[in-house]
Motif scaffolding. Structure first.
Motif, mmCIF file in Angstrom:
data_model
loop_
_atom_site.group_PDB
_atom_site.id
_atom_site.type_symbol
_atom_site.label_atom_id
_atom_site.label_comp_id
_atom_site.label_asym_id
_atom_site.label_seq_id
_atom_site.Cartn_x
_atom_site.Cartn_y
_atom_site.Cartn_z
ATOM 1 N N ILE A 153 0.817 -1.210 0.000
ATOM 2 C CA ILE A 153 0.000 0.000 0.000
ATOM 3 C C ILE A 153 0.853 1.264 0.000
ATOM 4 C CG2 ILE A 153 -0.280 0.545 2.466
ATOM 5 C CD1 ILE A 153 -3.165 0.230 -0.009
ATOM 6 N N VAL A 154 2.121 1.152 0.420
ATOM 7 C CA VAL A 154 2.979 2.329 0.588
ATOM 8 C C VAL A 154 3.123 3.111 -0.707
ATOM 9 C CG1 VAL A 154 5.315 3.114 1.152
ATOM 10 C CG2 VAL A 154 4.231 1.315 2.524
ATOM 11 N N GLU A 155 3.419 2.421 -1.795
ATOM 12 C CA GLU A 155 3.600 3.097 -3.084
ATOM 13 C C GLU A 155 2.317 3.816 -3.502
ATOM 14 O OE1 GLU A 155 4.869 0.542 -6.207
ATOM 15 O OE2 GLU A 155 4.758 2.099 -7.751
ATOM 16 N N GLN A 156 1.158 3.175 -3.290
ATOM 17 C CA GLN A 156 -0.120 3.800 -3.634
ATOM 18 C C GLN A 156 -0.354 5.062 -2.821
ATOM 19 O OE1 GLN A 156 -3.660 1.351 -4.080
ATOM 20 N NE2 GLN A 156 -2.387 -0.500 -4.055
ATOM 21 N N VAL A 157 -0.017 5.011 -1.531
ATOM 22 C CA VAL A 157 -0.217 6.167 -0.655
ATOM 23 C C VAL A 157 0.610 7.353 -1.136
ATOM 24 C CG1 VAL A 157 0.167 7.072 1.665
ATOM 25 C CG2 VAL A 157 -0.839 4.803 1.366
ATOM 26 N N PHE A 158 1.900 7.124 -1.393
ATOM 27 C CA PHE A 158 2.767 8.221 -1.809
ATOM 28 C C PHE A 158 2.391 8.750 -3.188
ATOM 29 C CE2 PHE A 158 4.818 8.105 1.954
ATOM 30 C CZ PHE A 158 5.809 7.141 2.175
ATOM 31 N N ARG A 159 1.979 7.851 -4.079
ATOM 32 C CA ARG A 159 1.546 8.298 -5.407
ATOM 33 C C ARG A 159 0.292 9.161 -5.296
ATOM 34 N NH1 ARG A 159 1.957 3.651 -7.828
ATOM 35 N NH2 ARG A 159 -0.245 3.049 -7.661
ATOM 36 N N PHE A 160 -0.613 8.770 -4.405
ATOM 37 C CA PHE A 160 -1.841 9.532 -4.211
ATOM 38 C C PHE A 160 -1.555 10.909 -3.612
ATOM 39 C CE2 PHE A 160 -6.099 10.578 -3.538
ATOM 40 C CZ PHE A 160 -6.332 10.915 -2.215
ATOM 41 N N THR A 161 -0.717 10.975 -2.583
ATOM 42 C CA THR A 161 -0.427 12.271 -1.945
ATOM 43 C C THR A 161 0.324 13.198 -2.895
ATOM 44 O OG1 THR A 161 1.587 11.338 -0.958
ATOM 45 C CG2 THR A 161 -0.418 11.336 0.392
ATOM 46 N N GLU A 162 1.063 12.633 -3.818
ATOM 47 C CA GLU A 162 1.783 13.451 -4.796
ATOM 48 C C GLU A 162 0.851 13.979 -5.884
ATOM 49 O OE1 GLU A 162 5.053 11.407 -6.505
ATOM 50 O OE2 GLU A 162 5.880 13.175 -7.530
ATOM 51 N N SER A 163 -0.254 13.268 -6.124
ATOM 52 C CA SER A 163 -1.138 13.615 -7.234
ATOM 53 C C SER A 163 -2.074 14.772 -6.915
ATOM 54 C CB SER A 163 -1.975 12.392 -7.633
ATOM 55 O OG SER A 163 -2.930 12.077 -6.624
ATOM 56 N N GLN A 164 -2.229 15.126 -5.643
ATOM 57 C CA GLN A 164 -3.131 16.214 -5.263
ATOM 58 C C GLN A 164 -2.618 16.875 -3.980
ATOM 59 O OE1 GLN A 164 -5.025 15.580 -2.201
ATOM 60 N NE2 GLN A 164 -3.708 13.762 -2.181
ATOM 61 N N GLY A 165 -3.158 18.025 -3.646
ATOM 62 C CA GLY A 165 -2.636 18.780 -2.503
ATOM 63 C C GLY A 165 -3.656 19.056 -1.427
ATOM 64 N N ARG A 166 -4.655 18.177 -1.298
ATOM 65 C CA ARG A 166 -5.711 18.402 -0.308
ATOM 66 C C ARG A 166 -5.191 18.200 1.109
ATOM 67 N NH1 ARG A 166 -10.832 17.185 -2.341
ATOM 68 N NH2 ARG A 166 -11.637 17.611 -0.253
ATOM 69 N N ILE A 167 -5.370 19.215 1.958
ATOM 70 C CA ILE A 167 -4.932 19.125 3.355
ATOM 71 C C ILE A 167 -5.592 17.934 4.049
ATOM 72 C CG2 ILE A 167 -4.966 20.273 5.613
ATOM 73 C CD1 ILE A 167 -4.866 22.929 4.144
ATOM 74 N N TYR A 168 -6.907 17.808 3.849
ATOM 75 C CA TYR A 168 -7.683 16.782 4.551
ATOM 76 C C TYR A 168 -7.114 15.388 4.312
ATOM 77 C CZ TYR A 168 -11.660 13.799 5.709
ATOM 78 O OH TYR A 168 -12.460 12.822 6.222
ATOM 79 N N PHE A 169 -6.776 15.090 3.059
ATOM 80 C CA PHE A 169 -6.252 13.769 2.728
ATOM 81 C C PHE A 169 -4.812 13.597 3.208
ATOM 82 C CE2 PHE A 169 -10.042 13.006 0.863
ATOM 83 C CZ PHE A 169 -10.234 13.338 -0.469
ATOM 84 N N ASN A 170 -3.954 14.536 2.818
ATOM 85 C CA ASN A 170 -2.519 14.350 3.019
ATOM 86 C C ASN A 170 -2.108 14.404 4.478
ATOM 87 O OD1 ASN A 170 -2.415 14.135 0.290
ATOM 88 N ND2 ASN A 170 -1.471 16.123 -0.097
ATOM 89 N N GLN A 171 -2.777 15.246 5.254
ATOM 90 C CA GLN A 171 -2.438 15.328 6.674
ATOM 91 C C GLN A 171 -2.691 14.003 7.388
ATOM 92 O OE1 GLN A 171 -4.547 18.489 8.662
ATOM 93 N NE2 GLN A 171 -3.044 18.658 10.301
ATOM 94 N N GLN A 172 -3.833 13.388 7.107
ATOM 95 C CA GLN A 172 -4.162 12.120 7.753
ATOM 96 C C GLN A 172 -3.232 10.990 7.298
ATOM 97 O OE1 GLN A 172 -8.375 11.002 8.045
ATOM 98 N NE2 GLN A 172 -8.862 12.981 7.158
#
Length: 351
Positions: free
Chosen positions: A290-309
């Protein structure tokens, strides 16, 4: 369930609420059709009976001329003092798709063109069917736009909303079932996140059971084609997926579907007997793929709500902490400053 078999094909019965029926006509011949509006029954509205003249076809159009009421529950009337500038009154319907900034809301309403308009529920005891498919398709659309992790993260938020609704009602409350018994109840009282989120979990479960999203997409198209322009029940839905799965899916999928605990899913209150795997759950389970998916997702957008959690949860995973901080430094300049700052605080980089 009401038995409609004994109603004459020349007589059509509709529900109305807070409407004044002015005229009913055949839009082709423009001839008036006879109709009768019965007295209102409590909060349930009034029955409208329409008699069809020269009945010959299975399908026929009807045009109803009506006037709404200020008390209409599907409508909202705001006095000018209730509006932003206090200058003009404002009218809107409950079906209006937000203010145009919520892409997921727009995706939801677009999906209703198929699940809700093309195929809909028989009555409000089966309301969950159209919303379950619509939420599932809404998040599928969002996944196509932003990537699969976005779909999973939205579903994770939906699960939280479901838990909150069930806690509010009480986990034994019959209104937290999917298949409801609304005898003597106003359907409005049953409205919550349950039909949306508990229902969409059913569809997600079936999708995962197939282990082939393209084949499951084919089932959805088959379902919509089979029941287009009709109103359906839970029985219709389950028989349809069994029928399709028996013909198109591997035998083990059909066997699992046959063994599905339908009582627990549809007839019992509380949370469903299954929770899908999502990003945050994958992190907490220390599931390394899941790690690669998480980092790819956080890189693809800049939403505070998602990335902070997500970064908070990744930081708590000690084995991945160094890579998490390195990834933060690599991608933070792609975000707005406030996002980078708040995520950095979760990583203990700022005092």
């Amino acid at each position: 369930m009401k038995n409609l078999a004994n109603i004459s094909s020349h007589l059509k019965v509709l529900d109305t609420k807070d409407l004044t029926i002015q005229r009913v006509e055949d839009p082709i011949s423009l001839k008036n059709l006879s109709f009768k509006v019965y007295d209102e029954i409590g909060n349930f509205g009034s029955k409208l009976e329409i008699w069809i003249n020269d009945f010959s076809d299975v399908e026929f159009p009807i045009r109803i001329h009506y006037e709404t009421s200020r008390n209409g529950s599907a409508l909202q009337w705001l006095k000018k003092d209730q509006t932003g500038d206090g200058t003009h009154p404002y009218f809107f319907t409950q079906c209006a798709a937000g203010d145009g900034t919520g892409l997921n809301v727009i995706a939801h309403e677009i999906a209703h063109s198929w699940t809700g308009n093309l195929v809909t529920h028989f009555n409000f005891e089966h309301f969950w069917i159209k919303e379950a498919f619509t939420v599932f398709l809404e998040r599928k659309i969002m996944g196509r736009i932003y990537g699969e992790p976005m779909r999973q993260f939205l579903a994770e938020g939906g699960w939280k909303d479901l838990k909150d609704s069930i806690e509010q009602y009480g986990e034994k409350n019959p209104l937290t079932k999917l298949h409801l018994d609304l005898t003597g109840l106003d359907p409005t009282d049953s409205f919550s996140k349950v039909p949306y989120e508990k229902g969409s979990t059913v569809i997600w479960y079936w999708d995962e059971l197939y282990e082939d999203s393209e084949l499951f997409d084919k089932f959805i198209r088959y379902f919509l084609s089979k029941w287009k322009f009709q109103s359906i029940t839970l029985h219709n839905l389950f028989e349809t997926i069994l029928e399709f799965t028996r013909k198109e899916a591997p035998l083990d999928v059909y066997t699992k579907l046959l063994n599905m605990n339908t009582t627990a899913w549809f007839e019992e209150p509380g949370l469903p007997p299954y929770k899908p795997e999502w990003l945050k759950l994958g992190i907490r389970s220390r599931y390394k793929p899941i790690v690669e998916q998480v980092f790819r997702f956080t890189e693809s957008q800049g939403r505070i709500y998602f990335n902070q959690q997500l970064f908070r949860d990744m930081y708590d995973w000690k084995e991945q902490r160094v890579e998490t901080i390195e990834t933060y430094h690599r991608i933070k300049n792609r975000w707005m400053f406030i996002t980078g700052y708040l995520v950095g605080r979760e990583l203990k980089l700022f005092c």
